[in-house]
Motif scaffolding. Structure first.
Motif, PDB file in Angstrom:
ATOM      1  N   VAL A 100     -19.656  -4.501  10.485  1.00  0.00           N
ATOM      2  CA  VAL A 100     -20.146  -3.216  10.974  1.00  0.00           C
ATOM      3  C   VAL A 100     -21.102  -2.629   9.948  1.00  0.00           C
ATOM      4  O   VAL A 100     -21.135  -3.049   8.790  1.00  0.00           O
ATOM      5  N   VAL A 101     -21.869  -1.624  10.385  1.00  0.00           N
ATOM      6  CA  VAL A 101     -22.766  -0.891   9.501  1.00  0.00           C
ATOM      7  C   VAL A 101     -22.379   0.585   9.538  1.00  0.00           C
ATOM      8  O   VAL A 101     -22.208   1.164  10.614  1.00  0.00           O
ATOM      9  N   ASN A 102     -22.202   1.164   8.370  1.00  0.00           N
ATOM     10  CA  ASN A 102     -21.899   2.596   8.239  1.00  0.00           C
ATOM     11  C   ASN A 102     -20.788   3.064   9.187  1.00  0.00           C
ATOM     12  O   ASN A 102     -20.976   3.999   9.970  1.00  0.00           O
ATOM     13  N   PRO A 103     -19.629   2.423   9.149  1.00  0.00           N
ATOM     14  CA  PRO A 103     -18.564   2.821  10.081  1.00  0.00           C
ATOM     15  C   PRO A 103     -17.958   4.168   9.707  1.00  0.00           C
ATOM     16  O   PRO A 103     -18.025   4.601   8.561  1.00  0.00           O
ATOM     17  N   LYS A 104     -17.346   4.792  10.687  1.00  0.00           N
ATOM     18  CA  LYS A 104     -16.566   6.000  10.440  1.00  0.00           C
ATOM     19  C   LYS A 104     -15.197   5.627   9.901  1.00  0.00           C
ATOM     20  O   LYS A 104     -14.707   4.527  10.119  1.00  0.00           O
ATOM     21  N   GLY A 105     -14.550   6.575   9.245  1.00  0.00           N
ATOM     22  CA  GLY A 105     -13.145   6.428   8.900  1.00  0.00           C
ATOM     23  C   GLY A 105     -12.884   5.546   7.694  1.00  0.00           C
ATOM     24  O   GLY A 105     -13.783   5.165   6.945  1.00  0.00           O
ATOM     25  N   THR A 106     -11.612   5.223   7.506  1.00  0.00           N
ATOM     26  CA  THR A 106     -11.124   4.478   6.343  1.00  0.00           C
ATOM     27  C   THR A 106     -10.411   3.225   6.806  1.00  0.00           C
ATOM     28  O   THR A 106      -9.572   3.271   7.706  1.00  0.00           O
ATOM     29  N   LEU A 107     -10.731   2.097   6.172  1.00  0.00           N
ATOM     30  CA  LEU A 107     -10.103   0.822   6.489  1.00  0.00           C
ATOM     31  C   LEU A 107      -8.886   0.616   5.596  1.00  0.00           C
ATOM     32  O   LEU A 107      -8.960   0.816   4.381  1.00  0.00           O
ATOM     33  N   PHE A 108      -7.758   0.178   6.182  1.00  0.00           N
ATOM     34  CA  PHE A 108      -6.521  -0.062   5.438  1.00  0.00           C
ATOM     35  C   PHE A 108      -6.183  -1.551   5.467  1.00  0.00           C
ATOM     36  O   PHE A 108      -6.187  -2.176   6.527  1.00  0.00           O
ATOM     37  N   LEU A 109      -5.867  -2.106   4.282  1.00  0.00           N
ATOM     38  CA  LEU A 109      -5.389  -3.482   4.177  1.00  0.00           C
ATOM     39  C   LEU A 109      -3.986  -3.479   3.589  1.00  0.00           C
ATOM     40  O   LEU A 109      -3.727  -2.809   2.590  1.00  0.00           O
ATOM     41  N   THR A 110      -3.098  -4.233   4.201  1.00  0.00           N
ATOM     42  CA  THR A 110      -1.761  -4.476   3.644  1.00  0.00           C
ATOM     43  C   THR A 110      -1.645  -5.962   3.377  1.00  0.00           C
ATOM     44  O   THR A 110      -1.926  -6.771   4.259  1.00  0.00           O
ATOM     45  N   MET A 111      -1.237  -6.327   2.156  1.00  0.00           N
ATOM     46  CA  MET A 111      -1.197  -7.738   1.777  1.00  0.00           C
ATOM     47  C   MET A 111       0.206  -8.317   1.924  1.00  0.00           C
ATOM     48  O   MET A 111       1.195  -7.664   1.587  1.00  0.00           O
ATOM     49  N   SER A 112       0.253  -9.539   2.399  1.00  0.00           N
ATOM     50  CA  SER A 112       1.508 -10.297   2.441  1.00  0.00           C
ATOM     51  C   SER A 112       1.967 -10.597   1.021  1.00  0.00           C
ATOM     52  O   SER A 112       1.218 -10.423   0.053  1.00  0.00           O
ATOM     53  N   ALA A 113       3.207 -11.049   0.875  1.00  0.00           N
ATOM     54  CA  ALA A 113       3.697 -11.459  -0.433  1.00  0.00           C
ATOM     55  C   ALA A 113       2.867 -12.643  -0.921  1.00  0.00           C
ATOM     56  O   ALA A 113       2.705 -13.629  -0.213  1.00  0.00           O
ATOM     57  N   ASN A 122     -21.187  -3.165   5.998  1.00  0.00           N
ATOM     58  CA  ASN A 122     -22.490  -2.941   5.386  1.00  0.00           C
ATOM     59  C   ASN A 122     -22.761  -1.444   5.318  1.00  0.00           C
ATOM     60  O   ASN A 122     -22.340  -0.685   6.198  1.00  0.00           O
ATOM     61  N   LYS A 123     -23.467  -1.034   4.288  1.00  0.00           N
ATOM     62  CA  LYS A 123     -23.762   0.381   4.114  1.00  0.00           C
ATOM     63  C   LYS A 123     -25.211   0.558   3.664  1.00  0.00           C
ATOM     64  O   LYS A 123     -25.669  -0.115   2.734  1.00  0.00           O
ATOM     65  N   THR A 124     -25.948   1.425   4.323  1.00  0.00           N
ATOM     66  CA  THR A 124     -27.347   1.655   3.995  1.00  0.00           C
ATOM     67  C   THR A 124     -27.484   2.544   2.766  1.00  0.00           C
ATOM     68  O   THR A 124     -26.564   3.289   2.415  1.00  0.00           O
ATOM     69  N   ASP A 125     -28.642   2.498   2.121  1.00  0.00           N
ATOM     70  CA  ASP A 125     -28.896   3.335   0.949  1.00  0.00           C
ATOM     71  C   ASP A 125     -28.763   4.814   1.293  1.00  0.00           C
ATOM     72  O   ASP A 125     -28.259   5.605   0.492  1.00  0.00           O
ATOM     73  N   GLU A 126     -29.237   5.175   2.489  1.00  0.00           N
ATOM     74  CA  GLU A 126     -29.180   6.577   2.891  1.00  0.00           C
ATOM     75  C   GLU A 126     -27.739   7.054   3.016  1.00  0.00           C
ATOM     76  O   GLU A 126     -27.394   8.166   2.630  1.00  0.00           O
ATOM     77  N   LYS A 127     -26.885   6.178   3.524  1.00  0.00           N
ATOM     78  CA  LYS A 127     -25.467   6.521   3.657  1.00  0.00           C
ATOM     79  C   LYS A 127     -24.803   6.645   2.291  1.00  0.00           C
ATOM     80  O   LYS A 127     -23.933   7.496   2.083  1.00  0.00           O
ATOM     81  N   ILE A 128     -25.208   5.806   1.334  1.00  0.00           N
ATOM     82  CA  ILE A 128     -24.634   5.860  -0.014  1.00  0.00           C
ATOM     83  C   ILE A 128     -24.989   7.177  -0.689  1.00  0.00           C
ATOM     84  O   ILE A 128     -24.141   7.845  -1.276  1.00  0.00           O
ATOM     85  N   SER A 129     -26.261   7.566  -0.606  1.00  0.00           N
ATOM     86  CA  SER A 129     -26.700   8.790  -1.282  1.00  0.00           C
ATOM     87  C   SER A 129     -26.231  10.042  -0.570  1.00  0.00           C
ATOM     88  O   SER A 129     -26.046  11.095  -1.178  1.00  0.00           O
ATOM     89  N   ASN A 130     -25.985   9.928   0.745  1.00  0.00           N
ATOM     90  CA  ASN A 130     -25.516  11.074   1.516  1.00  0.00           C
ATOM     91  C   ASN A 130     -24.393  10.628   2.445  1.00  0.00           C
ATOM     92  O   ASN A 130     -24.647  10.195   3.571  1.00  0.00           O
ATOM     93  N   PRO A 131     -23.138  10.712   1.979  1.00  0.00           N
ATOM     94  CA  PRO A 131     -22.002  10.240   2.798  1.00  0.00           C
ATOM     95  C   PRO A 131     -21.901  10.925   4.154  1.00  0.00           C
ATOM     96  O   PRO A 131     -21.273  10.382   5.063  1.00  0.00           O
ATOM     97  N   ASP A 132     -22.515  12.120   4.309  1.00  0.00           N
ATOM     98  CA  ASP A 132     -22.471  12.825   5.590  1.00  0.00           C
ATOM     99  C   ASP A 132     -23.658  12.474   6.481  1.00  0.00           C
ATOM    100  O   ASP A 132     -23.881  13.116   7.507  1.00  0.00           O
TER     101      ASP A 132
END
Length: 758
Positions: free
Chosen positions: A513-526, A582-592
């Motif tokens: 994805v590019v510039n997705p909304k929200g937060t991704l969560f990972l849980t790792m197996s043992a 993926n995240k664009t430069d514009e998104k990095i400099s302005n998270p909103d």
């Protein structure tokens, strides 16, 4: 005092009281950035901003849709713990017993693996060399590391690090609780990523062997990678080994786990990451120092950078041994930029000390790592740390980070045994909003011994059918439904057949994805050993990928300026999951960047309509009505609420009201009441005009109204006010206008107690 005034005064007192004595609950919310669909035009224009966007993977990874697991036949919804599964011993993904362990068992006639034998608990064979447990931890950034070691005896000035032919005195040195009499030391050194450094350690008259720290340079666009590990847990038990006589906390089980962990680390080293990262629970009982001795008994810890957070098992000590203190995790690991927020510190009755370190942060390349001690279940403390750490780190860097990663042990979104524990549900309710608000891209977790990759999660509630929420039917006995409540999923089923869940998951339907909304969560197996939990539903609403095969897994996470990539594999190198952001430069400099203007109008009108209805005046009915309204009004007044959260709030309100009884109104009396309300509202407007010089229209959203007592009799007296409720009890009372009703409700909202799912 009139009945109506009694009700209003009670609400006002409740509001003021809880404002002065607030409960430690955080309700932050955030509008995450808008999803950018990848059109041909945007692909062309954004090419220079996005580093090597890969094509979507051709291979898809289907979930296990069957009700039984192929490997051992147990039910996929079974909430049994790892020691209660009778058939777990047939699991094909657990390796054979190590040959050396088997040989030792034969030599000792099983004593080596007995639960209460001479090789168990604090009788584990300790490593007692003059210097042991060397580990290299991250410093403040990629140009700094901390070398920590244990030296035999009291603290002394002769214990030093000789690094790259230069002598470094410890920045910290103290006696540990190790019953064999060790002190811990840490020295900080500056490095250049990509260089190798020879070093050795002295302690009294002893000089260690010479070791080599091997570092890796950052690549193009500050690219680096780490290996993400879940719960090694040396010494943990599982019934898979019962027939071999290996019980947990025995020397045999520690040795077996050490051998299994070595297999994972060997495969991980082939990927040549910049550093390794454990999600805590490195050992079963932190107070059995022998377990940590064998955890560190691998050359990797002396040669590569290794980071860890605290798990719940890092808080466990042997209660029968009064000589032990619990400073174990802090003794073994240096935590850069450690905060007192999130720490646990106390003096024990026997004079020993307990100290579990607080939240800490470090940066690497263009990524900021924010690490929490989730044994402290105070979300406000963690929120304060996150805000302060981001500000401090960005000031030092002089610019924003491309990626912000939070790590802590207790996974809010997993699919195994712990996922519906009350403390997990609390974290889910509180922390996700905090992460959204602070633009956290990724959260790394452990604790549940199963691999889960979530959708991109937004804080907020959502109404779903039971099937859509949990992937199983209401009539499935595994859901364990009794009195409209599922014990398996710890959630209530409403009269309309729906449930309310915490978290709004966005599924982009592809592996990048590019510039997705929200937060991704990972849980790792043992990542080592054989301690795995049964899943209780791989098809829950928040899941994008869940793996029910009890494999020892790890992830190779790669970060560069504009791209983050996950590749998850087993000990044999078989890839089982991939995902790219993926995240664009514009998104990095302005998270909103790309932020939507949330439309609250539908929710506002819906609340107005509901507040115009009369409820049946029974305490439980009134309380349920107000819980529904209070939650909806909270979303209405949250300026940072996402459009998804606002849209969901209407369905959530509808679902909560499905168990509320309303008075069937007489059309004639309703007409008279409308006339009275018209006159009252007219008087209100005239009064407002004379005071403010303009018409003060009644609006719910963002309205701050000075509450005034009404002199008219109330339609009823709410006897429930004499009880302690988890919610206030503001209902339609005949207070003059909608503005006054909302003012009362807003005051009550300030003092809300914690929302309880039951």
């Amino acid at each position: 005092m009139k009945n109506k005034n009694k009700l209003f005064l009670a609400l006002l007192i409740a509001s003021v009281t809880t404002t002065i004595f607030p409960e430690n609950v955080s309700f932050a919310s955030e509008d995450a950035s808008t999803n950018i669909e990848i059109t041909e035009k945007q692909n062309q224009e954004g090419k220079e901003n996005i580093a090597d966007i890969p094509k979507d993977d051709e291979v898809t990874f289907p979930k296990n849709e069957k009700n039984t697991r192929e490997s051992d036949g147990t039910n996929k919804f079974n909430r049994a713990t790892e020691t209660e599964r009778e058939s777990f011993g047939e699991d094909k993904n657990v390796g054979n017993i190590d040959s050396k362990v088997k040989e030792k068992l034969d030599q000792t006639k099983g004593e080596y693996g007995k639960k209460n034998g001479s090789y168990a608990n604090n009788n584990l064979k300790a490593i007692d060399t003059p210097i042991k447990d060397i580990t290299i931890n991250p410093g403040q950034n990629e140009n700094e590391v901390a070398v920590t070691w244990f030296g035999k005896g009291e603290v002394n000035e002769n214990s030093k690090l000789i690094f790259n032919n230069k002598e470094y005195k410890p920045i910290r040195a103290r006696k540990t609780g190790d019953s064999n009499g060790y002190s811990t030391y840490t020295s900080i050194v500056q490095i250049k990523p990509g260089e190798n450094y020879n070093y050795y350690i002295t302690n009294e008259d002893f000089k260690s062997n010479t070791f080599t720290l091997r570092t890796k340079a950052l690549g193009k666009n500050n690219e680096f990678s780490l290996v993400y590990l879940g719960d090694p847990q040396m010494g943990s038990g599982d019934s898979v080994w019962d027939k071999h006589g290996l019980n947990k906390n025995t020397q045999a089980k520690v040795d077996q786990d050490k051998a299994d962990f070595a297999k994972t680390l060997k495969k991980a080293q082939e990927l040549d990451p910049n550093f390794y990262f454990s999600m805590g629970d490195n050992v079963e009982i932190a107070g059995y120092e022998g377990e940590y001795d064998y955890f560190f008994d691998n050359d990797l810890f002396k040669e590569r950078i290794f980071s860890s957070i605290t798990g719940n098992h890092e808080t466990y000590i042997d209660g029968k041994d009064s000589s032990l203190q619990n400073t174990v995790f802090s003794d073994h690991f240096y935590l850069a930029n450690e905060s007192k927020l999130g720490s646990i510190s106390k003096e024990n009755e026997d004079g020993t000390r307990t100290y579990i370190p607080g939240d800490f942060w470090y940066s690497y390349g263009d990524t900021l790592f924010l690490n929490l001690n989730s044994n402290v279940n105070d979300s406000k403390e963690h929120e304060k740390f996150i805000q302060e750490a981001i500000k401090q780190a960005e000031e030092k860097r002089g610019s924003k980070f491309s990626w912000k990663v939070v790590s802590f042990h207790h996974a809010p979104y997993s699919t195994a045994t712990h996922t519906t524990d009350d403390d997990i549900l609390q974290r889910r309710n509180e922390l996700v909003k905090i992460f959204n608000k602070n633009n956290i891209d990724l959260v790394l977790n452990g604790h549940d011994h199963i691999y889960t990759r979530s959708k991109h999660m937004l804080g907020g509630e959502k109404t779903l059918s039971f099937k859509d929420a949990y992937g199983t039917d209401l009539n499935d006995p595994n859901a364990e439904i009794k009195d409209s409540f599922s014990e398996t999923f710890n959630n209530k089923i409403y009269p309309n057949g729906k449930v309310i869940v915490d978290g709004i998951g966005i599924d982009y339907g592809k592996n990048q994805v590019v510039n997705p909304k929200g937060t991704l969560f990972l849980t790792m197996s043992a990542s080592a050993g054989a301690k795995f939990y049964n899943p209780i539903g791989e098809d829950q609403w928040f899941v994008n990928r869940s793996l029910d095969d009890r494999s020892q897994l790890f992830s190779h996470l790669t970060f560069s300026k504009n791209q983050f990539k996950i590749v998850t594999m087993d000990q044999n190198g078989k890839v089982v999951d991939t995902y790219t952001i993926n995240k664009t430069d514009e998104k990095i400099s302005n998270p909103d960047f790309g932020k939507n203007n949330t439309d609250y109008s539908k929710l506002e009108k819906y609340i107005e309509n509901i507040m115009g209805k009369k409820v049946v005046l029974e305490d439980k009915n009134v309380e349920t009505y107000n819980i529904a309204l209070e939650n909806a009004v909270r979303i209405l007044n949250d300026k940072s609420a996402s459009q998804q959260e606002v849209d969901s709030a209407i369905e959530v309100l509808n679902t909560r009201l499905s168990e509320v009884s309303f008075v069937k109104e007489d059309p004639k009396s309703n007409k008279d009441e409308n006339e009275n309300n018209k006159n009252e509202n007219k008087n209100d407007d005239q009064k407002s005009k004379s005071e403010n010089g303009s018409s003060n229209k009644s609006k719910l959203k963002g309205k701050k109204v000075k509450a005034e007592n009404s002199k008219k009799d109330s339609d009823f007296e709410n006897k429930g006010l004499n009880k302690i409720h988890t919610k206030s009890t503001n209902v339609k009372t005949g207070v003059k206008s909608l503005s006054s009703i909302f003012a009362s409700l807003s005051l009550a909202l300030v003092g809300l107690f914690k929302i309880k799912r039951k």
